[in-house]
Design an enzyme around this catalytic site. Structure first.
Site, PDB file in Angstrom:
ATOM      1  N   LYS A   1      46.088  -8.982  49.101  1.00 37.78           N
ATOM      2  CA  LYS A   1      47.036  -8.300  49.987  1.00 37.78           C
ATOM      3  C   LYS A   1      47.250  -8.980  51.342  1.00 37.78           C
ATOM      4  CE  LYS A   1      47.646  -3.750  48.064  1.00 37.78           C
ATOM      5  NZ  LYS A   1      47.062  -3.792  46.720  1.00 37.78           N
TER       6      LYS A   1
ATOM      7  N   THR B   1      44.208 -23.054  35.174  1.00 35.32           N
ATOM      8  CA  THR B   1      45.015 -24.192  35.594  1.00 35.32           C
ATOM      9  C   THR B   1      45.155 -24.261  37.114  1.00 35.32           C
ATOM     10  OG1 THR B   1      46.252 -24.311  33.544  1.00 35.32           O
ATOM     11  CG2 THR B   1      47.291 -25.294  35.464  1.00 35.32           C
TER      12      THR B   1
ATOM     13  N   PHE C   1      40.385   2.323  42.409  1.00 37.27           N
ATOM     14  CA  PHE C   1      41.467   1.474  41.887  1.00 37.27           C
ATOM     15  C   PHE C   1      41.066   0.011  42.071  1.00 37.27           C
ATOM     16  CE2 PHE C   1      45.217  -1.098  41.897  1.00 37.27           C
ATOM     17  CZ  PHE C   1      46.034  -0.523  40.940  1.00 37.27           C
TER      18      PHE C   1
ATOM     19  N   ASP D   1      35.194  -4.320  46.693  1.00 42.61           N
ATOM     20  CA  ASP D   1      36.625  -4.592  46.537  1.00 42.61           C
ATOM     21  C   ASP D   1      37.319  -4.317  47.872  1.00 42.61           C
ATOM     22  OD1 ASP D   1      39.370  -4.359  46.128  1.00 42.61           O
ATOM     23  OD2 ASP D   1      39.170  -3.527  44.114  1.00 42.61           O
TER      24      ASP D   1
END
Lengths: 483, 483
Positions: free
Chosen positions: A342, A367, A205, A311
């Site tokens: 997280k 931005t 995931f 990840d």
């Protein structure tokens, strides 16, 4: 919300009875007053549903009443929280040290004067990075690109990988873009928009935006109806537990997966620019692999000139007994990029290789490029982790908790299967044949806990979870299993 | 940072000399002490560059010293800011009302207890939405899905559109997913990952993640080397100025673009689920189109059963003299979704049609799903806009500013070309043949201003920009043009 000076760091004791609490005025035990959802929650949920989809709602919380390891709802129930906002609360609800940081002049200015960091950084941005995010940078990675959440952190890492790959193919940073590249890019066609890919692993995931979702391989419900890139997925090892009893078989399984990964790296029709992998597949069911597997992947990526992205969105920031889970691999050659979010309460990716800075400005740009307010909060979180020695705490408490679960597994073999995460701090999971029932019943005994994958129960307590909390958790689960 | 009670709302006066200031203790004029970057900035930039890419850096700011319309740097320079962090500061730097909101108990809890909103919303989330974000919802849209930034706000709207489209194709919400759909989705292949598309417009900008970047058509440097979806782009009208002098020609140009859009809607090989369009193309050079064009698009999307997404990330929240720029269209039939970010200091998309809630939970979901801290800040911004009647202010000041620029255009015809944005508040732009030189020289006269597209100078002042600021701006620009 209770405000008070932070407690002194407790020493690590060998059992729960004489350990010093991190949150001395936490509730002693969960309080269960009503069914969950209770009457007040039902009213509040009905109200919310008029403007916001509540079908995934688990509990209607009151965070002002939540403290330390305990989450409060609107009916006076107070639960021991071992799910912690899908693993994203690091140092306890209403943590007094974070409260101080949140009311500082710097924080107020950061909140109300949010800059476009790439154009108009604030004067102390280097210092905020160096004393915060970069202080905990994984070994070998000394730069950071900040983002908003795990999904875009991963996608920005993918963009860096694609730019790097094309730079190599083009012959270096100074090789100009051709007119054909510029024209075709504007039409979303190769060579300007190249047919390159990111390889991920089955049941991994990595987020739910379009690029990250193309690498996510968790469940159909996450992916159905959304267009995706034609990118490859390799098999992730399916290990057998307990690991000690299946050493040879598991090594063979890992080799099989490495072979498949190498085959995809060398033959996939959309060439692989990078692979992305979680140290522990966290949404896909808490699937582990050995350090040897990850070292093997690093060797393959080196051999085939492919980048390796780790990840650490869910595994990072202390819960595994190391600050970064991939430290468990003791890898000489660090990954090219490591992503986080997280528990960091901000997001981004670390990198070390200067070639991963694009050859021109405005290629990796947006931005806001992160949020200084959240970067200040992460700095306060890091300070709290260091002050209370919380990475050591998760290692020590994790071992204690794991031993308790081993005990439960032997007592209730039909309830606790494939217990895993030994030596990985409190990042522990097991399979439960009646998982959803177990999760629901846990609330009745005062425990908030979550699942992952098809039948895993995943533990994601905060870093301030101590042995006394483990005792309460184990007692509660035994009640559930015995029912 | 100066803290004080907020000033009373000024009445709108007809010239700058007797208007009541929103920030009475703002600097009277810009202060230019050194070249920009000055000596202190050069040191600070060199330090930052060791850990953060500074090649797009414009100014090294000090936000604690920035106030109202004025941005301070680290060398004691204080510039009138008509760029405002790429149009994302709404009510002035260090705004006292926002400072009060930023130090509230609710804000502190929101900052340090960030929830996974889809699972564990806070008890007052409905109230925060209803008294904030939803209070300013565009007509006809009564629900919101919150996000982190403009890019993911757009991508979440695209996901909603794709799910809606497949639901229609499948025959409604209750039609089950087939096994083939579930299996193919996991492999990123149709039919589970369908070959549908989002249509966007040439020179449009919708963000820089993989899905949003596939709809962005601004400049090659934004897109080069990044894989993209095979999605169509239609022509955006290229109007001639002044509009009054080219009415017929411009109407023909808009019809040509509508015809091309319809052709793509009906023939593109990857069927179009939705179109996305900006009311004013803001990164692509401040390109305008008439209400008739946008109404024409709405009619075409209705005719061909395609959704219409209006991207108000840069145009939204008051700067055009309406709260939402698309209100200028007076459209009977509202767009299906409207996205926002920047001046909202949070992000997301509004929608009204209940069919845009996916048929099952966890399809439109992520861990944070926005940020209650930023939602609280947006509520305070809305209150400040209402208290000071700032949307009216941008309309009034915008007309004054536009008249001043018309005057400059007639005096310096080679410097101010294609002046545009009449009646659009302060959302004004013009083309400048020596644009980058003009932007650089403006700093020397105390003005911070930005460009867009190939040669546009874009004005993006805050909503508290008043006539006296317009006077300072116009005087400064005249000095630049005369040089």
């Amino acid at each position: 919300m209770q405000q008070q000076p932070p407690p002194p760091p407790p020493s690590m004791m060998s059992n729960s009875s004489n350990e010093q609490p991190f949150f001395p005025d936490e509730p002693a035990r969960p309080i269960v007053r009503t069914a969950i959802p209770g009457p007040e929650a039902k009213k509040t949920i009905a109200h919310l549903d008029r403007v916001f989809d509540t079908r995934s709602l688990n509990m209607m919380a009151n965070y002002q009443n939540s403290y330390g390891n305990y989450i409060a709802d609107v009916d006076g129930n107070v639960l021991l929280d071992v799910y912690a906002q899908i693993a994203s609360i690091p140092v306890g609800y209403s943590n007094p040290s974070l409260m101080l940081a949140a009311t500082s002049q710097d924080m107020v200015s950061a909140l109300i004067n949010r800059p476009a960091l790439g154009n108009f950084p604030q004067h102390d941005w280097a210092e905020i990075l160096e004393t915060g995010i970069l202080r905990v940078a994984p070994k070998g990675l000394n730069q950071v690109f900040t983002a908003q959440a795990g999904s875009d952190a991963n996608e920005l890492a993918y963009k860096a990988a694609f730019m790097w790959k094309r730079r190599m193919e083009r012959g270096g940073a100074d090789a100009p873009f051709t007119q054909q590249e510029m024209d075709s890019a504007m039409n979303n066609q190769a060579p300007g928009a190249p047919d390159l890919s990111i390889m991920s692993f089955r049941t991994g995931f990595h987020g739910r935006l379009f690029g990250s979702l193309s690498t996510t391989r968790s469940k159909p419900i996450h992916k159905l109806d959304i267009p995706a890139f034609d990118w490859p997925q390799a098999a992730f090892p399916q290990l057998k537990y307990p690991l000690e009893a299946h050493a040879e078989e598991n090594a063979r399984e890992e080799q099989r997966c490495l072979d498949e990964a190498e085959k995809l790296m060398t033959t996939y029709h959309n060439p692989v620019a990078a692979i992305i992998v979680e140290p522990i597949q966290s949404e896909g069911g808490d699937n582990h692999a050995s350090p040897a597997f990850f070292k093997g992947l690093r060797a393959l990526t080196r051999k085939h000139n492919i980048l390796m992205i780790v990840d650490e969105v869910q595994t990072g920031v202390g819960a595994t007994g190391k600050f970064w889970a991939h430290e468990h691999w003791n890898m000489e050659d660090p990954p090219d990029m490591v992503t986080f979010s997280k528990k960091a309460q901000t997001a981004g990716y670390y990198f070390g290789n200067p070639d991963l800075r694009p050859n021109k400005p405005y290629r990796q740009f947006n931005t806001w490029m992160g949020d200084p307010a959240r970067a200040l909060l992460f700095r306060a979180i890091i300070q709290e982790i260091e002050r209370l020695d919380l990475v050591k705490n998760t290692a020590v408490t994790g071992d204690y908790l794991y031993a308790g679960l081993e005990n439960l597994a032997s007592k209730y073999p039909g309830e606790v299967e494939n217990l895993r995460g030994k030596g990985q701090g409190t990042f522990i999971a097991f399979d439960s044949p009646r998982r959803d029932e177990v999760l629901a019943k846990a609330k009745g005994v005062g425990i908030n806990i979550g699942g992952s994958g098809a039948q895993a129960v995943r533990l994601r307590p905060m870093l301030i979870f101590q042995k006394k909390h483990a005792d309460i958790f184990l007692e509660g689960m035994e009640k559930v299993f015995a029912s």
